[in-house]
Write a protein that holds these residues in place. Structure first.
Motif, PDB file in Angstrom:
ATOM      1  N   ARG A 188       0.820  -1.218   0.000  1.00  0.00           N
ATOM      2  CA  ARG A 188       0.000   0.000   0.000  1.00  0.00           C
ATOM      3  C   ARG A 188       0.857   1.273   0.000  1.00  0.00           C
ATOM      4  O   ARG A 188       0.585   2.219  -0.753  1.00  0.00           O
ATOM      5  CB  ARG A 188      -0.939   0.006   1.199  1.00  0.00           C
ATOM      6  CG  ARG A 188      -2.104   0.979   1.027  1.00  0.00           C
ATOM      7  CD  ARG A 188      -2.925   1.094   2.298  1.00  0.00           C
ATOM      8  NE  ARG A 188      -3.548  -0.134   2.717  1.00  0.00           N
ATOM      9  CZ  ARG A 188      -4.764  -0.530   2.328  1.00  0.00           C
ATOM     10  NH1 ARG A 188      -5.459   0.192   1.468  1.00  0.00           N
ATOM     11  NH2 ARG A 188      -5.282  -1.653   2.801  1.00  0.00           N
ATOM     12  N   GLN A 200      -5.874   4.284   0.436  1.00  0.00           N
ATOM     13  CA  GLN A 200      -6.705   3.645   1.446  1.00  0.00           C
ATOM     14  C   GLN A 200      -7.872   2.934   0.753  1.00  0.00           C
ATOM     15  O   GLN A 200      -8.053   3.037  -0.461  1.00  0.00           O
ATOM     16  CB  GLN A 200      -7.193   4.686   2.468  1.00  0.00           C
ATOM     17  CG  GLN A 200      -6.047   5.315   3.257  1.00  0.00           C
ATOM     18  CD  GLN A 200      -5.100   4.298   3.863  1.00  0.00           C
ATOM     19  OE1 GLN A 200      -5.537   3.400   4.593  1.00  0.00           O
ATOM     20  NE2 GLN A 200      -3.817   4.405   3.567  1.00  0.00           N
ATOM     21  N   GLU A 201      -8.670   2.242   1.507  1.00  0.00           N
ATOM     22  CA  GLU A 201      -9.630   1.291   0.936  1.00  0.00           C
ATOM     23  C   GLU A 201     -10.495   1.878  -0.174  1.00  0.00           C
ATOM     24  O   GLU A 201     -10.586   1.310  -1.270  1.00  0.00           O
ATOM     25  CB  GLU A 201     -10.521   0.739   2.055  1.00  0.00           C
ATOM     26  CG  GLU A 201     -11.323  -0.468   1.647  1.00  0.00           C
ATOM     27  CD  GLU A 201     -10.446  -1.648   1.260  1.00  0.00           C
ATOM     28  OE1 GLU A 201     -10.851  -2.404   0.355  1.00  0.00           O
ATOM     29  OE2 GLU A 201      -9.351  -1.802   1.833  1.00  0.00           O
TER      30      GLU A 201
END
Length: 312
Positions: A188, A200-201
């Motif tokens: 990530r 981020q998600e």
């Protein structure tokens, strides 16, 4: 997976890992007592080569070590695991690379001193051209000079080989390298640096799309305990994690990349290859040490995880 063994060339670093175990990491300026120290063969390239060999792949290693006891130990570790080391050169002008690893609570922080890894040069890739010609997949990282990585990727594509690029440690990359990579495997934080975009998600797919737009064949983002994500021309999907009791995360990414390279070499589809790589990484983190923790092919085939989360 098909009957013919995977054939993988790893072009990258070899380091001696000096691992210090502590109950907690020290603050800046603070001294804490360590619980143990271990000298463990490592380096992202060597770790990936050992992992691939233990998975049953015919594995060629191209790299550089110093003319010192650490260098000899690293070569012996590779050979013991079945890695072909003919193309690993020994230099007298620099010491073997060293990684200082602080391990506490199952997590780690790492400082790498490249040493002889800086002497792995484009001419070494050309010298190993015949060995690269005999594999299916070329696996690269960024602990050797970037010009050597570029030469390796160009040579691989000239020879019709698949290129898997593990962009670690994270750094800015030339546009050509993206176009040469069939698969890029950032975590990530590496994805955020390479894409210049939050990862981020809710923003993960968008960040991965930035790399796809740069010309990469497909992007596989490793997400630790959250599994992995894939973005290719076929779209975005998640691959579930295999839960385990974590002992040491050192080498987890290397295990994943080696598993992915082997699976792709043996003809698995991308999602299946990523799942296989996830199993390799899951087993690796249940043991201390990067190379010593790499699982065998049989162990991976017998492992399916427990309480596995569903794919999204």
């Amino acid at each position: 997976m098909k009957e013919r063994p995977a054939r993988v060339a790893v072009i990258g670093s070899l380091n001696m890992d000096v691992v210090v175990q502590t109950s907690r990491p020290p603050q800046m300026g603070e001294t804490v007592l360590g619980e143990a120290v271990h000298f463990i063969p490592g380096g992202k390239g060597a770790n990936q080569a050992v992992a691939a060999a233990r998975l049953g792949a015919h594995t060629e290693m191209i790299g550089s070590v110093g003319c010192d006891p650490f260098g000899q130990s690293l070569l012996e570790s590779l050979q013991k695991s079945g890695v072909e080391t003919t193309a690993v050169k020994t230099v007298s002008t620099a010491p073997t690379g060293v990684a200082s690893i602080q391990l506490s609570g199952g997590d780690n922080s790492i400082i790498v001193v490249p040493g002889a890894n800086s002497h792995c040069l484009p001419e070494d890739v050309e010298a190993g051209r015949e060995r690269i010609a005999g594999v299916d997949v070329v696996l690269l990282q960024l602990e050797i000079p970037l010009e050597t990585v570029m030469a390796a990727a160009r040579t691989a594509k000239e020879l019709g080989k698949k290129v898997v690029l593990n962009p670690a440690p994270a750094r800015e990359l030339p546009g050509e390298l993206y176009r040469l990579a069939d698969v890029i495997t950032p975590n990530r934080s590496e994805l955020e640096l390479l894409s210049g975009h939050p990862a981020q998600e809710e923003e993960l797919a968008e960040a991965m799309q930035v790399l796809l737009d740069k010309g990469v064949g497909c992007v596989v983002t490793t997400l630790g305990e959250e599994g992995a994500a894939i973005l290719s021309a076929e779209g975005f999907r998640r691959v579930a994690v295999h839960p385990v009791d974590v002992v040491d995360t050192t080498g987890a990414g290397d295990a994943f990349n080696a598993g992915l390279a082997c699976a792709l070499s043996e003809g698995l589809e991308l999602a299946e290859a990523v799942d296989y790589a996830g199993r390799v990484a899951a087993l690796a983190v249940t043991r201390l040490g990067a190379q010593e923790g790499m699982p065998t092919r049989r162990e991976v085939e017998d492992f399916h995880g427990t309480e596995r989360k569903d794919d999204k």
